[in-house]
Design a protein around this motif. Structure first.
Motif, mmCIF file in Angstrom:
data_model
loop_
_atom_site.group_PDB
_atom_site.id
_atom_site.type_symbol
_atom_site.label_atom_id
_atom_site.label_comp_id
_atom_site.label_asym_id
_atom_site.label_seq_id
_atom_site.Cartn_x
_atom_site.Cartn_y
_atom_site.Cartn_z
ATOM 1 N N ASP A 151 0.853 -1.182 0.000
ATOM 2 C CA ASP A 151 0.000 0.000 0.000
ATOM 3 C C ASP A 151 0.895 1.240 0.000
ATOM 4 O O ASP A 151 2.104 1.147 -0.210
ATOM 5 C CB ASP A 151 -0.963 -0.009 1.192
ATOM 6 N N GLY A 152 0.308 2.412 0.229
ATOM 7 C CA GLY A 152 1.096 3.640 0.190
ATOM 8 C C GLY A 152 2.200 3.686 1.231
ATOM 9 O O GLY A 152 3.307 4.176 0.962
ATOM 10 N N ASN A 153 1.925 3.180 2.439
ATOM 11 C CA ASN A 153 2.959 3.150 3.471
ATOM 12 C C ASN A 153 4.106 2.235 3.074
ATOM 13 O O ASN A 153 5.281 2.562 3.274
ATOM 14 C CB ASN A 153 2.351 2.672 4.796
ATOM 15 N N VAL A 154 3.766 1.074 2.518
ATOM 16 C CA VAL A 154 4.803 0.125 2.112
ATOM 17 C C VAL A 154 5.627 0.697 0.963
ATOM 18 O O VAL A 154 6.858 0.542 0.924
ATOM 19 C CB VAL A 154 4.172 -1.225 1.724
ATOM 20 N N GLU A 155 4.977 1.378 0.032
ATOM 21 C CA GLU A 155 5.706 2.022 -1.063
ATOM 22 C C GLU A 155 6.758 2.989 -0.529
ATOM 23 O O GLU A 155 7.892 3.037 -1.023
ATOM 24 C CB GLU A 155 4.742 2.767 -1.982
ATOM 25 N N ARG A 156 6.375 3.753 0.481
ATOM 26 C CA ARG A 156 7.310 4.734 1.027
ATOM 27 C C ARG A 156 8.501 4.031 1.688
ATOM 28 O O ARG A 156 9.664 4.422 1.496
ATOM 29 C CB ARG A 156 6.589 5.637 2.035
ATOM 30 N N VAL A 157 8.225 2.999 2.485
ATOM 31 C CA VAL A 157 9.303 2.269 3.147
ATOM 32 C C VAL A 157 10.246 1.642 2.117
ATOM 33 O O VAL A 157 11.474 1.779 2.207
ATOM 34 C CB VAL A 157 8.721 1.178 4.071
ATOM 35 N N ILE A 158 9.682 0.976 1.127
ATOM 36 C CA ILE A 158 10.494 0.280 0.125
ATOM 37 C C ILE A 158 11.295 1.264 -0.722
ATOM 38 O O ILE A 158 12.472 1.028 -1.042
ATOM 39 C CB ILE A 158 9.588 -0.596 -0.769
ATOM 40 N N SER A 159 10.682 2.375 -1.083
ATOM 41 C CA SER A 159 11.388 3.352 -1.924
ATOM 42 C C SER A 159 12.604 3.907 -1.199
ATOM 43 O O SER A 159 13.648 4.176 -1.816
ATOM 44 C CB SER A 159 10.446 4.488 -2.324
ATOM 45 N N ARG A 160 12.494 4.082 0.126
ATOM 46 C CA ARG A 160 13.623 4.596 0.903
ATOM 47 C C ARG A 160 14.644 3.498 1.184
ATOM 48 O O ARG A 160 15.856 3.745 1.121
ATOM 49 C CB ARG A 160 13.105 5.204 2.209
ATOM 50 N N LEU A 161 14.159 2.317 1.500
ATOM 51 C CA LEU A 161 15.056 1.215 1.831
ATOM 52 C C LEU A 161 16.015 0.925 0.679
ATOM 53 O O LEU A 161 17.204 0.664 0.890
ATOM 54 C CB LEU A 161 14.218 -0.028 2.154
ATOM 55 N N TYR A 162 15.508 1.015 -0.562
ATOM 56 C CA TYR A 162 16.326 0.721 -1.734
ATOM 57 C C TYR A 162 16.658 1.977 -2.554
ATOM 58 O O TYR A 162 17.240 1.855 -3.631
ATOM 59 C CB TYR A 162 15.608 -0.289 -2.624
ATOM 60 N N ALA A 170 5.372 4.857 -12.075
ATOM 61 C CA ALA A 170 6.201 3.966 -12.896
ATOM 62 C C ALA A 170 7.065 3.045 -12.033
ATOM 63 O O ALA A 170 7.461 1.961 -12.481
ATOM 64 C CB ALA A 170 7.080 4.790 -13.832
ATOM 65 N N ALA A 171 7.355 3.459 -10.789
ATOM 66 C CA ALA A 171 8.218 2.661 -9.923
ATOM 67 C C ALA A 171 7.509 1.468 -9.286
ATOM 68 O O ALA A 171 8.165 0.608 -8.681
ATOM 69 C CB ALA A 171 8.792 3.556 -8.819
ATOM 70 N N LYS A 172 6.206 1.389 -9.393
ATOM 71 C CA LYS A 172 5.457 0.350 -8.678
ATOM 72 C C LYS A 172 5.914 -1.071 -9.006
ATOM 73 O O LYS A 172 6.057 -1.898 -8.081
ATOM 74 C CB LYS A 172 3.955 0.503 -8.943
ATOM 75 N N PRO A 173 6.147 -1.448 -10.271
ATOM 76 C CA PRO A 173 6.593 -2.821 -10.533
ATOM 77 C C PRO A 173 7.906 -3.171 -9.838
ATOM 78 O O PRO A 173 8.054 -4.269 -9.294
ATOM 79 C CB PRO A 173 6.728 -2.861 -12.057
ATOM 80 N N LEU A 174 8.874 -2.239 -9.849
ATOM 81 C CA LEU A 174 10.138 -2.490 -9.170
ATOM 82 C C LEU A 174 9.924 -2.599 -7.661
ATOM 83 O O LEU A 174 10.506 -3.477 -6.994
ATOM 84 C CB LEU A 174 11.140 -1.373 -9.478
ATOM 85 N N MET A 175 9.086 -1.729 -7.115
ATOM 86 C CA MET A 175 8.786 -1.802 -5.687
ATOM 87 C C MET A 175 8.163 -3.152 -5.331
ATOM 88 O O MET A 175 8.512 -3.766 -4.310
ATOM 89 C CB MET A 175 7.845 -0.670 -5.291
ATOM 90 N N TYR A 229 13.382 12.585 0.323
ATOM 91 C CA TYR A 229 13.359 12.692 -1.140
ATOM 92 C C TYR A 229 12.518 11.574 -1.754
ATOM 93 O O TYR A 229 11.972 11.724 -2.846
ATOM 94 C CB TYR A 229 14.793 12.627 -1.677
ATOM 95 N N PHE A 230 12.408 10.468 -1.030
ATOM 96 C CA PHE A 230 11.712 9.286 -1.526
ATOM 97 C C PHE A 230 10.351 9.137 -0.828
ATOM 98 O O PHE A 230 10.217 9.489 0.340
ATOM 99 C CB PHE A 230 12.554 8.033 -1.293
ATOM 100 N N PRO A 231 9.338 8.594 -1.482
ATOM 101 C CA PRO A 231 9.319 8.171 -2.885
ATOM 102 C C PRO A 231 9.234 9.372 -3.824
ATOM 103 O O PRO A 231 8.615 10.380 -3.497
ATOM 104 C CB PRO A 231 8.054 7.319 -2.982
ATOM 105 N N VAL A 232 9.852 9.236 -4.978
ATOM 106 C CA VAL A 232 9.803 10.287 -5.993
ATOM 107 C C VAL A 232 8.451 10.200 -6.694
ATOM 108 O O VAL A 232 8.016 9.116 -7.084
ATOM 109 C CB VAL A 232 10.946 10.116 -7.006
ATOM 110 N N LYS A 233 7.812 11.334 -6.845
ATOM 111 C CA LYS A 233 6.485 11.359 -7.466
ATOM 112 C C LYS A 233 6.488 12.231 -8.710
ATOM 113 O O LYS A 233 7.159 13.266 -8.754
ATOM 114 C CB LYS A 233 5.439 11.872 -6.473
ATOM 115 N N ALA A 234 5.737 11.798 -9.699
ATOM 116 C CA ALA A 234 5.574 12.608 -10.908
ATOM 117 C C ALA A 234 4.827 13.885 -10.551
ATOM 118 O O ALA A 234 4.043 13.916 -9.593
ATOM 119 C CB ALA A 234 4.814 11.819 -11.970
#
Length: 360
Positions: A151-162, A170-175, A229-234
């Protein structure tokens, strides 16, 4: 830019240890201590909460969740409820297609699965209104399936972790790939809830508490000194504006004219006061000229309501009318009974603009 030593590879273990100590107590959740006593999550509770939590805060959902399970303790009870009662109970929670799909899904579980939810992502995804996220969440949390929940919280954690610099969406598949790799075979439900809790309480959008984070030894964004800075948003697109008019008619018995919206489309199946179409134009089709019947309509101002994809500006008109005027496609409801009706927030705003004490 200064850098720290290379982070250690992330693993689920420190997050689960953190979750055991710092998990949120939520009415639909089985805590680690409860699980140790043999308590199992109720799939109905998990499904209901996950549907309610879509684009809605935990704080807003708690009261609705408790109201629903108090009124309909099982999915079979919910399936047996009239759809209008379900829509009325949902009123104010927003995104009303969720409520319509909730009822359809309950019907399918009760009538086609004997009141039991399927225990796999594939089986859950075949139910009405359940997509990739909800099927993964229910499979993991209710049935301990190794499903990757994002979800949105997990996206934020993952985007920062990596330190994922590709902009969303566009980053969702990699996340998702990262979440799949990180989700453990043991306690996958607790892992999913831990990721959500971490994003909600520690890895927050602003001023994350990195010193308290169980991933702080593995976080690439922290190593780069720039977690925010993360997650980067369009870049956000400007919301279009739509216009319309709403007509609040009150008769001499203190009743207000209401009607039911068609089942399809935005706010489908909900209750409203007579309202024009919502378009980009402000013309005779969206102004006083489109009043549902002749009366001494008085302008009461404008209500602004922001939906996900557009901003709505409703011109509000009020009229005092005879006892039966204009009720051909609606009904007269006592103003004192409005809280029991399936009125979405925008309609409550419109009525309150015309009748300031309607919801006191």
């Amino acid at each position: 830019m200064m850098t720290q030593k290379q982070p250690t590879p992330p693993s689920a273990a420190p997050l689960l240890a953190w979750y055991d100590r710092h998990h949120r107590d939520l009415p639909w959740r089985v805590s680690p201590a409860m699980a140790a006593r043999g308590v199992r999550p109720d799939p109905y509770h998990i499904w209901l909460s996950e549907v309610m939590l879509q684009q809605t805060t935990v704080a807003a959902v708690k009261a609705y969740f408790l109201k629903f399970i108090g009124r309909w303790p099982t999915v079979i009870d919910l399936a047996a409820a009239p759809v209008d009662d379900v829509m009325a109970a949902w009123a104010g929670l927003g995104y009303y297609a969720r409520a319509r799909n909730l009822k359809k899904c309950a019907d399918a579980v009760a009538n086609e699965h004997g009141g039991w939810f399927p225990d796999t992502e594939e089986g859950l995804r075949a139910l009405p209104g359940i997509g990739d996220y909800t099927s993964a969440a229910v499979a993991a949390i209710a049935f301990d399936r190794q499903a990757a929940v994002m979800d949105g919280n997990v996206e934020r954690v993952i985007s920062r972790l990596y330190a994922i610099s590709t902009p969303l969406p566009a980053a969702k598949p990699l996340m998702k790939q990262k979440v799949v790799a990180l989700t453990p075979p043991i306690r996958p439900g607790d892992f999913a809830q831990a990721m959500m809790d971490l994003g909600a309480t520690i890895c927050t959008p602003k001023r994350p508490a990195c010193s308290l984070c169980p991933f702080n030894g593995s976080c690439e964004a922290l190593r780069l000194h720039d977690p925010e800075y993360f997650p980067v948003k369009a870049p956000k697109k400007t919301k279009p504006v739509r216009q319309g008019a709403a007509f609040v008619a009150v008769n001499r018995d203190g009743e207000i004219l209401l009607r039911r919206r068609i089942d399809s489309g935005l706010l489908g199946g909900m209750t409203e006061v007579p309202t024009t179409a919502w378009t980009a134009r402000l013309d005779g089709e969206t102004t006083l000229e489109a009043a549902p019947f002749e009366a001494d309509w008085q302008a009461c101002g404008i209500v602004v309501h922001v939906f996900t994809h557009f901003e709505l500006r409703l011109s509000i008109f009020r009229a005092a009318v005879g006892a039966t005027s204009g009720a051909d496609d609606g009904w007269w409801e006592p103003v004192t009974n409005l809280d029991s009706q399936a009125l979405p927030t925008v309609m409550k705003k419109a009525i309150a603009q015309a009748i300031p004490h309607a919801f006191n």
